[in-house]
Write a protein that holds these residues in place. Sequence first.
Motif, PDB file in Angstrom:
ATOM      1  N   ILE A   1      -9.628  38.283  -2.841  1.00 40.36           N
ATOM      2  CA  ILE A   1     -10.113  37.068  -3.499  1.00 40.36           C
ATOM      3  C   ILE A   1      -9.683  35.817  -2.743  1.00 40.36           C
ATOM      4  O   ILE A   1     -10.443  34.846  -2.631  1.00 40.36           O
ATOM      5  CB  ILE A   1      -9.628  37.012  -4.977  1.00 40.36           C
ATOM      6  CG1 ILE A   1     -10.325  35.879  -5.730  1.00 40.36           C
ATOM      7  CG2 ILE A   1      -8.129  36.875  -5.062  1.00 40.36           C
ATOM      8  CD1 ILE A   1     -11.796  36.026  -5.885  1.00 40.36           C
ATOM      9  N   LEU A   2      -8.476  35.817  -2.176  1.00 39.03           N
ATOM     10  CA  LEU A   2      -8.016  34.647  -1.426  1.00 39.03           C
ATOM     11  C   LEU A   2      -8.830  34.452  -0.155  1.00 39.03           C
ATOM     12  O   LEU A   2      -9.217  33.328   0.178  1.00 39.03           O
ATOM     13  CB  LEU A   2      -6.530  34.778  -1.099  1.00 39.03           C
ATOM     14  CG  LEU A   2      -5.566  34.724  -2.293  1.00 39.03           C
ATOM     15  CD1 LEU A   2      -4.139  34.976  -1.836  1.00 39.03           C
ATOM     16  CD2 LEU A   2      -5.665  33.381  -3.007  1.00 39.03           C
ATOM     17  N   ASP A   3      -9.114  35.534   0.556  1.00 38.14           N
ATOM     18  CA  ASP A   3      -9.932  35.418   1.757  1.00 38.14           C
ATOM     19  C   ASP A   3     -11.362  35.052   1.402  1.00 38.14           C
ATOM     20  O   ASP A   3     -11.999  34.246   2.087  1.00 38.14           O
ATOM     21  CB  ASP A   3      -9.915  36.728   2.543  1.00 38.14           C
ATOM     22  CG  ASP A   3      -8.620  36.929   3.317  1.00 38.14           C
ATOM     23  OD1 ASP A   3      -7.865  35.944   3.474  1.00 38.14           O
ATOM     24  OD2 ASP A   3      -8.340  38.059   3.761  1.00 38.14           O
ATOM     25  N   GLY A   4     -11.887  35.645   0.321  1.00 36.58           N
ATOM     26  CA  GLY A   4     -13.243  35.329  -0.092  1.00 36.58           C
ATOM     27  C   GLY A   4     -13.406  33.887  -0.534  1.00 36.58           C
ATOM     28  O   GLY A   4     -14.463  33.286  -0.335  1.00 36.58           O
ATOM     29  N   ALA A   5     -12.359  33.316  -1.127  1.00 38.44           N
ATOM     30  CA  ALA A   5     -12.412  31.920  -1.577  1.00 38.44           C
ATOM     31  C   ALA A   5     -12.067  30.939  -0.464  1.00 38.44           C
ATOM     32  O   ALA A   5     -12.113  29.724  -0.681  1.00 38.44           O
ATOM     33  CB  ALA A   5     -11.457  31.723  -2.753  1.00 38.44           C
ATOM     34  N   GLY A   6     -11.700  31.449   0.714  1.00 35.52           N
ATOM     35  CA  GLY A   6     -11.367  30.558   1.826  1.00 35.52           C
ATOM     36  C   GLY A   6     -10.026  29.882   1.676  1.00 35.52           C
ATOM     37  O   GLY A   6      -9.822  28.770   2.184  1.00 35.52           O
ATOM     38  N   VAL A   7      -9.078  30.514   0.990  1.00 34.12           N
ATOM     39  CA  VAL A   7      -7.752  29.934   0.795  1.00 34.12           C
ATOM     40  C   VAL A   7      -6.916  30.114   2.066  1.00 34.12           C
ATOM     41  O   VAL A   7      -6.900  31.196   2.663  1.00 34.12           O
ATOM     42  CB  VAL A   7      -7.036  30.596  -0.404  1.00 34.12           C
ATOM     43  CG1 VAL A   7      -5.613  30.070  -0.546  1.00 34.12           C
ATOM     44  CG2 VAL A   7      -7.824  30.356  -1.683  1.00 34.12           C
ATOM     45  N   ASN A   8      -6.235  29.057   2.472  1.00 34.56           N
ATOM     46  CA  ASN A   8      -5.317  29.136   3.610  1.00 34.56           C
ATOM     47  C   ASN A   8      -4.028  29.788   3.116  1.00 34.56           C
ATOM     48  O   ASN A   8      -3.212  29.158   2.442  1.00 34.56           O
ATOM     49  CB  ASN A   8      -5.042  27.739   4.173  1.00 34.56           C
ATOM     50  CG  ASN A   8      -4.239  27.784   5.454  1.00 34.56           C
ATOM     51  OD1 ASN A   8      -3.298  28.569   5.604  1.00 34.56           O
ATOM     52  ND2 ASN A   8      -4.589  26.925   6.396  1.00 34.56           N
ATOM     53  N   LYS A   9      -3.823  31.043   3.452  1.00 34.84           N
ATOM     54  CA  LYS A   9      -2.693  31.788   2.903  1.00 34.84           C
ATOM     55  C   LYS A   9      -1.362  31.315   3.456  1.00 34.84           C
ATOM     56  O   LYS A   9      -0.332  31.440   2.788  1.00 34.84           O
ATOM     57  CB  LYS A   9      -2.885  33.289   3.167  1.00 34.84           C
ATOM     58  CG  LYS A   9      -4.090  33.886   2.439  1.00 34.84           C
ATOM     59  CD  LYS A   9      -4.121  35.391   2.516  1.00 34.84           C
ATOM     60  CE  LYS A   9      -4.272  35.883   3.934  1.00 34.84           C
ATOM     61  NZ  LYS A   9      -5.566  35.446   4.543  1.00 34.84           N
ATOM     62  N   ALA A  10      -1.347  30.776   4.680  1.00 37.16           N
ATOM     63  CA  ALA A  10      -0.101  30.246   5.230  1.00 37.16           C
ATOM     64  C   ALA A  10       0.368  29.035   4.429  1.00 37.16           C
ATOM     65  O   ALA A  10       1.548  28.907   4.078  1.00 37.16           O
ATOM     66  CB  ALA A  10      -0.286  29.878   6.697  1.00 37.16           C
ATOM     67  N   THR A  11      -0.555  28.129   4.101  1.00 35.93           N
ATOM     68  CA  THR A  11      -0.219  26.963   3.279  1.00 35.93           C
ATOM     69  C   THR A  11       0.180  27.393   1.875  1.00 35.93           C
ATOM     70  O   THR A  11       1.125  26.849   1.292  1.00 35.93           O
ATOM     71  CB  THR A  11      -1.417  26.000   3.216  1.00 35.93           C
ATOM     72  OG1 THR A  11      -1.796  25.630   4.544  1.00 35.93           O
ATOM     73  CG2 THR A  11      -1.074  24.753   2.426  1.00 35.93           C
ATOM     74  N   LEU A  12      -0.523  28.377   1.335  1.00 34.41           N
ATOM     75  CA  LEU A  12      -0.208  28.877  -0.002  1.00 34.41           C
ATOM     76  C   LEU A  12       1.186  29.495  -0.032  1.00 34.41           C
ATOM     77  O   LEU A  12       1.952  29.276  -0.984  1.00 34.41           O
ATOM     78  CB  LEU A  12      -1.262  29.903  -0.428  1.00 34.41           C
ATOM     79  CG  LEU A  12      -1.084  30.543  -1.804  1.00 34.41           C
ATOM     80  CD1 LEU A  12      -1.152  29.486  -2.901  1.00 34.41           C
ATOM     81  CD2 LEU A  12      -2.143  31.622  -2.031  1.00 34.41           C
TER      82      LEU A  12
END
Length: 366
Positions: free
Chosen positions: A30-41
Amino acid sequence: MRGPSVAPQPLDARALAALAANPGCRRRAILDGAGVNKATLASALGSPSAFGQSQFAFMRGNAFEARVKADGGAELLRLVHERLDPEAPPPKGGAVPDLGASGPEGRTARTALALREATGTGGWTLLDHPLLALDVAGSPAFLEPDAVVVHPDGSWTVVEIKSFPMLDGSADAAKVGAAARQSAVYVLALEQVAAHVDPAPRVRHTVLLVCPKDFSNLPTASAVDVRKQRSVTRRQLERLTRIEEIADSLPEGTCFAPDLPPDRLTAAVESVPATYAPECLSACELAFHCRDRARAQDAVTSLGRSLRAELGGLATVGSVLAAARGESGDPDDPAVAALRRAAALRSEALGGVAAPRAAAEAVPCP
């Protein structure tokens, strides 16, 4: 879901390869699909990640890639001819079409057109940083390989350029494996493009890995067969739960914006189940956060996927130890029986060591 003022983080082949390696992780999907920057998160959650490439390595890789593609890609085409297609006519001034267009959709269409045009020319063509589209769990991902070469026979080859050295004709196995998985994603995307061409050209399953030779900056290359990685990646991507299904199961108003209060952001992340394994440490920016949660929950997955698979229904370290001590668990369960047998052997071995030691300590000193 990523926040109204947060720019999307596009999916790349490295992320897709990592996602395919852990298809059961709904959190990453879901994070990749939503385009979330996981490093910032991860930084906002208080578990910053050390995953990623250093700025020095990034600059060195760009400089090496520029050298490989200099003079219209003459050296790169020579390596493709030498390693993959020596029976074809030697490349002499291969074509390098312009792939510029507006937006990712425009670049993807321009790449597909260039591939179709190059297929029937009977010569060598180098596509520098083409853009390919691949459907992943109902969401399009735009992928940019280092290069794609069209052979005189009309077949297509993926070229992956890396800055790690190839010493005496061989390179680090782990790095080559990661490059092969990444290239397999590009091969899958190329096959989707080829399916819309009549007749469909052949997408080669042997890619060219280009690296610096020994400790120099001179390029050398090796042919890498990615059929196994391609099959595994395709199967795993097909198993991924569609993004819409995961989103529909989340609480109303779930948001992963990094500027949210820490407690609200943590609750949003924890509302999506994760499937942590130690391998995530080298592939996902949220690995430290998920590892801490897995350890806090006493989950067996923190010790590795293979161990988790062998333990069956024993999902926590506490339940494993209790089963080994005979305090719980079904004796007919093969995992429980194996644990109790291992505990008995351990007790017997420790008892055998302790007995001679006790006897030696009982002997009075002269």
